[in-house]
Design a protein around this motif. Structure first.
Motif, PDB file in Angstrom:
ATOM      1  N   SER A 104      -6.131  -4.700   3.368  1.00 24.41           N
ATOM      2  CA  SER A 104      -7.284  -5.234   2.654  1.00 24.41           C
ATOM      3  C   SER A 104      -6.825  -6.453   1.874  1.00 24.41           C
ATOM      4  O   SER A 104      -5.909  -6.360   1.055  1.00 24.41           O
ATOM      5  CB  SER A 104      -7.854  -4.183   1.696  1.00 24.41           C
ATOM      6  OG  SER A 104      -8.835  -4.751   0.852  1.00 24.41           O
ATOM      7  N   MET A 105      -7.447  -7.600   2.145  1.00 21.59           N
ATOM      8  CA  MET A 105      -7.135  -8.841   1.422  1.00 21.59           C
ATOM      9  C   MET A 105      -5.618  -9.111   1.418  1.00 21.59           C
ATOM     10  O   MET A 105      -5.020  -9.361   0.381  1.00 21.59           O
ATOM     11  CB  MET A 105      -7.696  -8.776   0.003  1.00 21.59           C
ATOM     12  CG  MET A 105      -9.193  -8.658  -0.006  1.00 21.59           C
ATOM     13  SD  MET A 105     -10.036  -8.374  -1.590  1.00 21.59           S
ATOM     14  CE  MET A 105      -8.921  -8.805  -2.839  1.00 21.59           C
ATOM     15  N   SER A 106      -4.996  -9.030   2.582  1.00 22.01           N
ATOM     16  CA  SER A 106      -3.565  -9.290   2.774  1.00 22.01           C
ATOM     17  C   SER A 106      -2.669  -8.287   2.048  1.00 22.01           C
ATOM     18  O   SER A 106      -1.511  -8.571   1.787  1.00 22.01           O
ATOM     19  CB  SER A 106      -3.200 -10.711   2.353  1.00 22.01           C
ATOM     20  OG  SER A 106      -3.934 -11.639   3.099  1.00 22.01           O
ATOM     21  N   ARG A 107      -3.216  -7.137   1.688  1.00 20.11           N
ATOM     22  CA  ARG A 107      -2.433  -6.093   1.021  1.00 20.11           C
ATOM     23  C   ARG A 107      -2.445  -4.840   1.880  1.00 20.11           C
ATOM     24  O   ARG A 107      -3.447  -4.517   2.501  1.00 20.11           O
ATOM     25  CB  ARG A 107      -3.025  -5.764  -0.353  1.00 20.11           C
ATOM     26  CG  ARG A 107      -3.129  -6.952  -1.275  1.00 20.11           C
ATOM     27  CD  ARG A 107      -3.823  -6.603  -2.557  1.00 20.11           C
ATOM     28  NE  ARG A 107      -5.203  -6.173  -2.307  1.00 20.11           N
ATOM     29  CZ  ARG A 107      -6.065  -5.833  -3.252  1.00 20.11           C
ATOM     30  NH1 ARG A 107      -5.708  -5.864  -4.529  1.00 20.11           N
ATOM     31  NH2 ARG A 107      -7.287  -5.465  -2.960  1.00 20.11           N
ATOM     32  N   VAL A 108      -1.329  -4.125   1.897  1.00 15.82           N
ATOM     33  CA  VAL A 108      -1.265  -2.828   2.550  1.00 15.82           C
ATOM     34  C   VAL A 108      -1.851  -1.803   1.588  1.00 15.82           C
ATOM     35  O   VAL A 108      -1.515  -1.790   0.407  1.00 15.82           O
ATOM     36  CB  VAL A 108       0.199  -2.447   2.875  1.00 15.82           C
ATOM     37  CG1 VAL A 108       0.274  -1.040   3.448  1.00 15.82           C
ATOM     38  CG2 VAL A 108       0.809  -3.452   3.829  1.00 15.82           C
ATOM     39  N   ILE A 109      -2.744  -0.959   2.079  1.00 15.58           N
ATOM     40  CA  ILE A 109      -3.322   0.094   1.246  1.00 15.58           C
ATOM     41  C   ILE A 109      -2.502   1.360   1.455  1.00 15.58           C
ATOM     42  O   ILE A 109      -2.377   1.855   2.573  1.00 15.58           O
ATOM     43  CB  ILE A 109      -4.791   0.359   1.608  1.00 15.58           C
ATOM     44  CG1 ILE A 109      -5.598  -0.921   1.466  1.00 15.58           C
ATOM     45  CG2 ILE A 109      -5.361   1.477   0.735  1.00 15.58           C
ATOM     46  CD1 ILE A 109      -6.993  -0.830   2.024  1.00 15.58           C
ATOM     47  N   GLY A 110      -1.903   1.850   0.379  1.00 13.68           N
ATOM     48  CA  GLY A 110      -1.069   3.039   0.508  1.00 13.68           C
ATOM     49  C   GLY A 110      -0.883   3.732  -0.826  1.00 13.68           C
ATOM     50  O   GLY A 110      -1.377   3.291  -1.855  1.00 13.68           O
ATOM     51  N   ARG A 111      -0.158   4.817  -0.783  1.00 11.53           N
ATOM     52  CA  ARG A 111       0.159   5.593  -1.985  1.00 11.53           C
ATOM     53  C   ARG A 111       1.595   5.296  -2.360  1.00 11.53           C
ATOM     54  O   ARG A 111       2.448   5.137  -1.497  1.00 11.53           O
ATOM     55  CB  ARG A 111      -0.031   7.079  -1.735  1.00 11.53           C
ATOM     56  CG  ARG A 111      -1.466   7.413  -1.352  1.00 11.53           C
ATOM     57  CD  ARG A 111      -1.736   8.883  -1.397  1.00 11.53           C
ATOM     58  NE  ARG A 111      -2.073   9.329  -2.740  1.00 11.53           N
ATOM     59  CZ  ARG A 111      -3.266   9.153  -3.307  1.00 11.53           C
ATOM     60  NH1 ARG A 111      -4.201   8.502  -2.677  1.00 11.53           N
ATOM     61  NH2 ARG A 111      -3.502   9.608  -4.519  1.00 11.53           N
ATOM     62  N   LEU A 112       1.864   5.249  -3.648  1.00  7.09           N
ATOM     63  CA  LEU A 112       3.202   4.993  -4.141  1.00  7.09           C
ATOM     64  C   LEU A 112       3.658   6.216  -4.921  1.00  7.09           C
ATOM     65  O   LEU A 112       2.912   6.740  -5.748  1.00  7.09           O
ATOM     66  CB  LEU A 112       3.199   3.751  -5.046  1.00  7.09           C
ATOM     67  CG  LEU A 112       4.551   3.205  -5.449  1.00  7.09           C
ATOM     68  CD1 LEU A 112       5.339   2.736  -4.223  1.00  7.09           C
ATOM     69  CD2 LEU A 112       4.395   2.061  -6.432  1.00  7.09           C
ATOM     70  N   PHE A 113       4.856   6.665  -4.624  1.00  3.06           N
ATOM     71  CA  PHE A 113       5.441   7.815  -5.306  1.00  3.06           C
ATOM     72  C   PHE A 113       6.642   7.339  -6.110  1.00  3.06           C
ATOM     73  O   PHE A 113       7.529   6.679  -5.578  1.00  3.06           O
ATOM     74  CB  PHE A 113       5.876   8.893  -4.302  1.00  3.06           C
ATOM     75  CG  PHE A 113       4.706   9.550  -3.614  1.00  3.06           C
ATOM     76  CD1 PHE A 113       4.209  10.750  -4.087  1.00  3.06           C
ATOM     77  CD2 PHE A 113       4.095   8.954  -2.529  1.00  3.06           C
ATOM     78  CE1 PHE A 113       3.121  11.352  -3.469  1.00  3.06           C
ATOM     79  CE2 PHE A 113       3.009   9.544  -1.911  1.00  3.06           C
ATOM     80  CZ  PHE A 113       2.518  10.747  -2.386  1.00  3.06           C
ATOM     81  N   ALA A 114       6.643   7.631  -7.406  1.00  3.43           N
ATOM     82  CA  ALA A 114       7.764   7.332  -8.301  1.00  3.43           C
ATOM     83  C   ALA A 114       8.484   8.654  -8.496  1.00  3.43           C
ATOM     84  O   ALA A 114       7.944   9.571  -9.110  1.00  3.43           O
ATOM     85  CB  ALA A 114       7.273   6.775  -9.624  1.00  3.43           C
TER      86      ALA A 114
END
Length: 118
Positions: free
Chosen positions: A87-97
């Protein structure tokens, strides 16, 4: 959650936080990640009040992800089609810290919502 569900999952290295719901990470090259299921006020545009809230969210996510020993990006795939996750040159994903879902942590800490405009 100890491990994310099936999809594209890879360790990542933090480059910077763009705002409270968007971070830039390195996989094998630089990518901008739009964190799934997290909506925060933007740091650009809007009113002085919304910008202040946006910068507070950006500062908070930066603390969460810089304090983590590991960052893992998970991009859920439907029908194994990665093109639907942009979306809008961004990868849509989840980030885990470490083992914490950043979306959940940001929402639980009062810096975002699970729905746009929420």
């Amino acid at each position: 959650m100890k491990q994310p569900p099936l999809g594209w999952t890879t360790p990542v290295k933090l480059i910077r936080a763009l705002d409270g719901d968007t971070v830039e990470v390195v996989v094998e090259r630089k990518m901008i990640i739009r964190i799934e299921d997290l909506w925060c006020e933007e740091v650009r545009g809007g009113t002085a009040e919304t910008k202040e809230v946006g910068f507070a969210a950006k500062d908070h996510i930066l603390k969460i992800i810089t304090d983590a020993e590991t960052l893992v990006l998970h991009v859920p795939l439907q029908d194994n089609d990665l093109k639907d996750r942009f979306s809008m040159s961004r990868v849509i994903g989840r980030l885990f810290a470490d083992t914490h879902d950043v979306s959940v942590t940001m929402i639980d800490d009062g810096h975002g919502t699970a729905e746009k405009g929420g």
